[in-house]
Design a protein around this motif. Sequence first.
Motif, PDB file in Angstrom:
ATOM      1  N   ASP A 173       1.147  -1.250   0.038  1.00 38.67           N
ATOM      2  CA  ASP A 173      -0.282   0.293   0.068  1.00 38.67           C
ATOM      3  C   ASP A 173       0.725   1.209  -0.033  1.00 38.67           C
ATOM      4  N   ASP A 228      -5.050   6.939   5.051  1.00 40.12           N
ATOM      5  CA  ASP A 228      -6.285   7.524   5.682  1.00 40.12           C
ATOM      6  C   ASP A 228      -7.565   6.930   6.867  1.00 40.12           C
ATOM      7  N   GLU A 230       0.352   4.285  -1.116  1.00 40.29           N
ATOM      8  CA  GLU A 230      -0.857   5.326  -0.872  1.00 40.29           C
ATOM      9  C   GLU A 230      -1.645   6.170  -2.403  1.00 40.29           C
ATOM     10  N   ASN A 231      -3.141   5.970  -2.116  1.00 39.60           N
ATOM     11  CA  ASN A 231      -4.110   5.729  -3.921  1.00 39.60           C
ATOM     12  C   ASN A 231      -3.143   4.385  -4.585  1.00 39.60           C
ATOM     13  N   GLY A 232      -3.357   3.671  -3.830  1.00 45.98           N
ATOM     14  CA  GLY A 232      -2.757   2.759  -4.525  1.00 45.98           C
ATOM     15  C   GLY A 232      -2.345   0.795  -3.431  1.00 45.98           C
TER      16      GLY A 232
HETATM   17  O1  AHR Z   1      -3.301   2.849  -1.344  1.00 45.25           O
HETATM   18  C1  AHR Z   1      -4.956   2.654  -1.131  1.00 45.25           C
HETATM   19  C2  AHR Z   1      -5.446   3.276   0.223  1.00 45.25           C
HETATM   20  O2  AHR Z   1      -6.357   4.366  -0.438  1.00 45.25           O
HETATM   21  C3  AHR Z   1      -5.121   3.577   1.284  1.00 45.25           C
HETATM   22  O3  AHR Z   1      -4.641   2.762   2.154  1.00 45.25           O
HETATM   23  C4  AHR Z   1      -6.220   5.022   1.642  1.00 45.25           C
HETATM   24  O4  AHR Z   1      -5.484   6.058   2.585  1.00 45.25           O
HETATM   25  C5  AHR Z   1      -6.411   4.907   0.165  1.00 45.25           C
HETATM   26  O5  AHR Z   1      -7.987   5.439   0.236  1.00 45.25           O
END
Ligand code: AHR
Length: 481
Positions: A202, A280, A204-206
């Motif tokens: 992970d 998040d 972030e945004n992926g």
């Molecule tokens: O990267 C996947 C997710 O995307 C993260 O964990 C989160 O912070 C966002 O919603």
Amino acid sequence: AGPCDIYSSGGTPCVAAHSTTRALYSSFTGALYQIKRGSDGATTTISPLSAGGVANAAAQDTFCANTTCLITIIYDQSGRGNHLTQAPPGGFSGPDTNGYDNLASAIGAPVTLNGQKAYGVFISPGTGYRNNAVSGTATGDAAEGMYAVLDGTHYNDACCFDYGNAETSSTDTGNGHMEAIYFGDNTVWGTGAGSGPWVMADLENGLFSGLSSGNNAADPSVSYRFLSTIVKGEPNQWAIRGGNAASGSLSTYYSGARPSASGYNPMSKEGAIILGIGGDNSHGAQGTFYEGVMTSGYPSDATENSVQANIVAAKYAAGSLTSGPALTVGSSISLRATTSGYTTRYIAHTGSTVNTQVVTSSSSTTLKQQASWTVRTGLGNSACYSFESVDTPGSYIRHYNFGLLLNANDGTKQFHEDATFCPQSGLNGQGNSIRSWSYPTRYFRHYNNILYVASNGGVDTFDATASFNADVTWVISTGFA
Ligand code: AHR
Ligand code: AHR
Ligand code: AHR
């Protein structure tokens, strides 16, 4: 040596070391985790039985006798104070008071290590731990490694069952602001071979399964009961590794350059630590965590291979999910309430509503059948049970929005898990209390004569602490029909 002794020898020391099952340094004798019990709110800490040893599960069992316990703190064994506690609200609010996430039950993930009982951290949707005030973890593009031992059979497709580096604000601050192990079968961002679950990173945004966003077929579906997972990263280099935590060696699922999508090279790591949630505070995911660490520096494959050998030597095996009077698969049972004033009432159903009703030997055949349940092997976990309606074959008691319903088995993983329950010795000293497998803080409870899966002192009316132990305890006998 423990895993962190091995990382130290490799020049990449642990900067955070978390486990409820065992010490991760050979000399560690301190507290592994803290628990809080429902009866009086008292807390205690659980330590290894000996230096470097397995957690003292018997101390937990004694402290939690005849009540419920939650895991409140997972201590950092590295000495840096990077403890994990109840995750606060962020981009998303959690389901508990003030938007915090839920805490895990202390008994949801029983195991043995070399034959000695211990408990892991069973993360249900809504549950999460975090530390946003960290010391010594990687920031920016700095190098780090991490591993976690998980239950490869406990996962879902929601965002995001993670362990590792995330934002200090609990909000999504952009691509490259996280670097954490992900496990599950989420398909929103990345996928690997087969239908999952996969180990991904992970970032972030992926969720990344390899170099590019989307599918990377070299990342296999893995579902070992005990699963070793690794993510590590340094400037323009990162890797995903994994293997069976109970035997054998690690495989490398990806090792190479950073993704070319904008924001991931260089990275902008922030250094907070998450468990069971996304950066998040997305909290829809589920999974089980036994142990894990984060390091300073990019560990060599050789160092990680030695850590894997150490994990295998710890001999993780499944523990018993049930206790108390035994149930017989295929038998018809009745379940009688034990709350004073309600002891003539049995778990029954009216249509899809599961309730308690007064039933006697002279009740109608219809009512007798409505209050009789066939014991089946757990649809979601064969170590527990499901309860099929005698008058409506093919329909089972399941929880939905934490109410109990009688619904037809639709064959989905969600239904199977919602319909799986683990009986344990009754909390009030009689018969059985019947714990939800997928939400082990929750038990069959009657409240105003309607059935719920209730937690002891949770946010819903039916979670009231008054009369909790009696309301969740049932005397199980031969069915009426
Ligand atoms: O990267 C996947 C997710 O995307 C993260 O964990 C989160 O912070 C966002 O919603
Ligand atoms: O009962 C809690 C959850 O509610 C169930 O797991 C799910 O089916 C529903 O959304
Ligand atoms: O279900 C009957 C009673 O309703 C329970 O014992 C009590 O907790 C609630 O008021």
